[in-house]
Design an enzyme around this catalytic site. Sequence first.
Site, PDB file in Angstrom:
ATOM      1  CE1 TYR A 105      -9.673  11.905   3.625  1.00 29.62           C
ATOM      2  CE2 TYR A 105      -9.179  12.221   5.950  1.00 29.62           C
ATOM      3  CZ  TYR A 105     -10.098  12.100   4.918  1.00 29.62           C
ATOM      4  OH  TYR A 105     -11.435  12.158   5.188  1.00 29.62           O
ATOM      5  CE  LYS A 127      14.785   8.400 -25.120  1.00 31.24           C
ATOM      6  NZ  LYS A 127      16.042   7.951 -25.759  1.00 31.24           N
ATOM      7  N   PRO A 128      11.314   6.857 -20.376  1.00 33.00           N
ATOM      8  CG  PRO A 128       9.198   7.645 -19.755  1.00 33.00           C
ATOM      9  CD  PRO A 128       9.946   7.052 -20.908  1.00 33.00           C
ATOM     10  CB  THR A 129      11.816   2.094 -18.957  1.00 31.67           C
ATOM     11  OG1 THR A 129      10.437   1.947 -18.597  1.00 31.67           O
ATOM     12  CG2 THR A 129      12.574   0.842 -18.528  1.00 31.67           C
ATOM     13  CB  CYS A 177     -11.897  -1.804  15.647  1.00 35.91           C
ATOM     14  SG  CYS A 177     -10.786  -0.999  16.837  1.00 35.91           S
ATOM     15  NE  ARG A 183      -4.083   5.693  21.608  1.00 38.33           N
ATOM     16  CZ  ARG A 183      -2.794   5.497  21.848  1.00 38.33           C
ATOM     17  NH1 ARG A 183      -2.428   4.933  22.982  1.00 38.33           N
ATOM     18  NH2 ARG A 183      -1.877   5.848  20.975  1.00 38.33           N
ATOM     19  CG  HIS A 199      -8.438  -4.315  13.191  1.00 41.45           C
ATOM     20  ND1 HIS A 199      -9.045  -3.365  12.397  1.00 41.45           N
ATOM     21  CD2 HIS A 199      -8.146  -3.708  14.369  1.00 41.45           C
ATOM     22  CE1 HIS A 199      -9.118  -2.225  13.068  1.00 41.45           C
ATOM     23  NE2 HIS A 199      -8.581  -2.408  14.269  1.00 41.45           N
ATOM     24  CD  GLU A 238      -9.578  -5.358   9.392  1.00 40.76           C
ATOM     25  OE1 GLU A 238      -9.327  -4.181   9.692  1.00 40.76           O
ATOM     26  OE2 GLU A 238     -10.331  -6.099  10.055  1.00 40.76           O
TER      27      GLU A 238
END
Length: 546
Positions: A54, A189-191, A381, A462, A507, A509
């Site tokens: 998350y 402006k932010p740049t 898995c 595991r 895995h 992928e």
Amino acid sequence: MTKYIFVTGGVVSSLGKGLTAAAIGGLLESHGLKVALQKFDPYINIDPGTMSPYQHGEVYVTDDGAETDLDLGHYERFTTAHLNQHSNYTTGKIYDTVIKRERRGDYLGQTVQVIPHITDEIKSCISRVASGDVDVVISEIGGTVGDIESLPFLEALRQFAHDQGRDNVLFIHLTLLPYIRAAGEIKTKPTQHSVGKLREIGIIPDVLVCRTEHDVDDEVRDKIALFCNVQKSAVLIEKDVEYSIYEVPLVLRSQGLDDLILKHFGLKHGSGNIDPWLEMLERLRNPTCEVEIAVVGKYIELTDSYKSIYESLTHGGIENRCRVRVRRIQAEDLTTGDAAQHLSGVDGILVPGGFGDRGLEGKIRAVQYARENSIPYLGICYGMHAAVIEFARNVLGLEGASSTEVAKDTKYPVISLLDEQRGVEDKGGTMRLGAWPCDVMPGTMVAKAYGSEHVSERHRHRFEYNNEFREAMVAGGLVISGTSPDGKLVEIIELADHPFFVACQFHPEFQSRPVEAHPFFRELVAAALTKRAGAVPALEREEVPE
């Protein structure tokens, strides 16, 4: 002499620094250069291995067993670079190394400080990936300029550029050009502020890559160039792509970024041939068919938690010239009621990896639905654990069969802790990790998919298949189609009387690429296509009287 590119980000996070760095690596490879890629993450965790999906998303695993940031997946998908433990460093890992040296007395009584000891270690980490015949090292700095956490890394980059000489270092800064709908304007402006902050630190960017959702005219680029003190040709616009992230290299190439980099470093131009990439994109953009595959997981609402899974499904679609639509299903939603309410109509089902008991029963029901309804299935898995448990319960009649991960006292522990994991207490970096060899049984569905009887795949687990139930399961119809070379660890299972039912402990992928899908994803999509071709169209089904 090895050249170095540093990619930083400003204004906001999640701008796509990893994708941009990966795209640059791919472009440079097209010119015949060997690249190495690296990610620095400012958090204090040693690695993301113990972090919640998350908060962090997917944990990507390299061949040598490093648990790393998901951006490394982009690096390997866009380039041919083989990443390792030196490809991802965190603040925690840097400090841990320095503190261990201090405890050993390596600093001979010095006061250990951020400068020079921490920054020296960061510089050493950059140099480590430059070994061998690497032409260009691309290092991405996580976080956003202005964050307290990233200051030691940026100071180390300043020092590194000073040590190496500016002709051997290129700074690329990724920023955001927000669109103010009320004013109907793109704001620079932010740049400007972000670049100003970098310059305060002592870093002057050579190239600006500006993310935007809207078209940007020359007037805006002129303004950015003037106020940020960069050449207009070095102000690149990275507008959101229409089809896929795999278009990003074309966006940057069309604006001459690869030529700009080669010129800056004084490197010889190769052919710049990206025909295989263009062919891949043509297949992606112009599919001839479509399938829908259900992904049943516990973090289904988070795209980054199964990032490599979704990308690999796309790769499988590319090889079959097929658009893959993903139906995301929360595993817990399948624990009650009729599974068909959620799974009816899908052409394939995939259950990805995971940990813990939440959602397990829902995954088991997804497996049962796939097995009983001849729907192509791929379990990865934990998806293999769910398949073994479902087979034990519903085919062999072993009521209550489970994994000792979630039911320590189960009468039928068909999934149990690896022997090497018994007694392990630390959580971080202690699983079975990295690439391990696997022998494939001749004549199986898996052997046909691989086209080989000896493969290597990346692991992160595991718990394993319990060999105490091996004989009974084989007698009941389960095919063990892949094992460790000594035959002790079951790595792959399949069902012989099913169109496509494969589950693996590893895995796959992590080794799938847009120009070469992993065999399991290629064959899952192919099987889904076969199922759809033989299915009764939805309209006709509706017209059949009850």
